[in-house]
Design an enzyme around this catalytic site. Structure first.
Site, PDB file in Angstrom:
ATOM      1  N   GLU A  43       0.853  -1.181   0.000  1.00 11.97           N
ATOM      2  CA  GLU A  43       0.000   0.000   0.000  1.00 11.97           C
ATOM      3  C   GLU A  43       0.895   1.239   0.000  1.00 11.97           C
ATOM      4  O   GLU A  43       1.959   1.243   0.616  1.00 11.97           O
ATOM      5  CB  GLU A  43      -0.887  -0.003   1.258  1.00 11.97           C
ATOM      6  CG  GLU A  43      -1.942   1.077   1.267  1.00 11.97           C
ATOM      7  CD  GLU A  43      -2.696   1.147   2.597  1.00 11.97           C
ATOM      8  OE1 GLU A  43      -2.115   0.825   3.642  1.00 11.97           O
ATOM      9  OE2 GLU A  43      -3.874   1.543   2.578  1.00 11.97           O
ATOM     10  N   LYS A 113     -10.383   0.198  -1.668  1.00  7.80           N
ATOM     11  CA  LYS A 113     -10.406  -0.156  -0.238  1.00  7.80           C
ATOM     12  C   LYS A 113     -11.717   0.272   0.413  1.00  7.80           C
ATOM     13  O   LYS A 113     -12.094   1.447   0.319  1.00  7.80           O
ATOM     14  CB  LYS A 113      -9.218   0.523   0.440  1.00  7.80           C
ATOM     15  CG  LYS A 113      -8.968   0.125   1.891  1.00  7.80           C
ATOM     16  CD  LYS A 113      -7.819   0.985   2.453  1.00  7.80           C
ATOM     17  CE  LYS A 113      -7.331   0.516   3.814  1.00  7.80           C
ATOM     18  NZ  LYS A 113      -6.397   1.490   4.436  1.00  7.80           N
ATOM     19  N   CYS A 156      -4.554  -3.673   3.413  1.00  9.03           N
ATOM     20  CA  CYS A 156      -4.158  -3.193   4.747  1.00  9.03           C
ATOM     21  C   CYS A 156      -5.204  -3.405   5.845  1.00  9.03           C
ATOM     22  O   CYS A 156      -5.416  -4.524   6.296  1.00  9.03           O
ATOM     23  CB  CYS A 156      -3.742  -1.728   4.629  1.00  9.03           C
ATOM     24  SG  CYS A 156      -2.723  -1.149   6.009  1.00  9.03           S
TER      25      CYS A 156
END
Ligand SMILES: O=C(O)CNC(=O)[C@H](CS)NC(=O)CCC(=O)C(=O)O
Length: 270
Positions: A43, A113, A156
């Site tokens: 990321e 995300k 993440c």
């Protein structure tokens, strides 16, 4: 699916797009020289800096990141994941986007995300990702690669939400990407445990590229990019310096673990 080597890249990205792309290129080159055919970048690989600065440069970061991923995949003839970079949405915000590219430079899968890191970490940092990022609204995709297996995307902080990975497993995922910029503070206690849990409960390989070290101001990340097998064993760990974690993805191991521990077949709720 064949046996092949995969690489989880570990970087110390800075608030400098061009420098980061040079660092990423060196590490991709290293992974290729070690035989990796699937390479994942963390990321924020192309930019890790102040949120407002990220917004100001978002157009260029998005354009250059995408171009870079396609150029590298083609040049090195590998499948490449860009684990998260800002793509402008149009209302002054961005999607934190992960992009999977094939060796011809074509886009295979894209994920925005969905879980944003709005957390006050007791290390002097308050993270308010939703201040600049718009949450994605679609479940992450699984790309069915004949050679590399079924590849599931995530980013993440998603790693704390097991239902997302259950969805990926239900869609047939065999390899889970968890590209991250985990904080040093949370990472030391949670990172490896969470990754092993996602691997074990879904009997999947986990490919987790990471950010490491000091980036700017007080921002410090945990490192330990790693590759975990479907039994939960850590196959490779990049430690806390920039580098690559490389390991073999073996269909026979996947099959063996799923035979020994058929928990995916015993699901009751989802
Ligand atoms: O650190 C930075 O500056 C960059 N980090 C990021 O961009 C993202 C969103 S703020 N970090 C995470 O999701 C960390 C999750 C995490 O650390 C946890 O779940 O504990």
């Amino acid at each position: 699916m064949k046996s092949y080597l995969a690489a989880a890249v570990q970087m110390t990205s800075l608030p400098n797009l061009q420098k980061n792309l040079i660092q990423a290129e060196e590490l991709i080159d290293l992974a290729v020289r070690r035989g990796a055919e699937l390479i994942a970048l963390p990321e924020n690989f192309s930019f890790l800096g102040d949120e407002q600065e990220k917004l100001t440069q978002a157009e260029a970061i998005a354009r250059e990141s995408e171009k870079f991923l396609k150029t590298m995949a083609q040049r090195f003839q590998v499948t490449l994941l860009g684990g998260g970079f800002p793509v402008p949405v149009g209302n002054g915000k961005v999607y934190n986007t992960a992009l999977l590219i094939d060796p011809s430079g074509a886009e295979l899968a894209r994920y925005e995300k969905v879980h944003l890191f709005d957390v006050n970490v007791p290390d002097g940092n308050t993270y308010q990702e939703s201040g600049t990022v718009l949450a994605g609204v679609r479940l992450p995709p699984v790309y069915p690669s004949k050679e590399l297996g079924n590849l599931g995307l995530s980013v993440c902080y998603d790693v704390r939400f097991p239902e997302l990975y259950r969805h990926l497993a239900q869609m047939g995922a065999e390899v889970l990407f968890v590209p991250a910029a985990f904080t040093a503070f949370t990472g030391k206690d949670h990172w490896q445990v969470l990754l092993q849990a996602r691997a074990i409960e879904n009997t999947c390989y986990v490919l987790a590229p990471a950010q490491t070290g000091r980036h700017y101001a007080m921002r410090q990340t945990h490192g330990h990019a790693m590759i975990i097998d479907p039994w939960g064993m850590v196959l490779a760990d990049a430690g806390d310096e920039p580098g690559v974690a490389i390991a073999a993805i073996e269909p026979s191991r996947l099959e063996q673990v799923r035979r020994q521990m058929p928990s995916l077949q015993h699901r009751v709720f989802i």
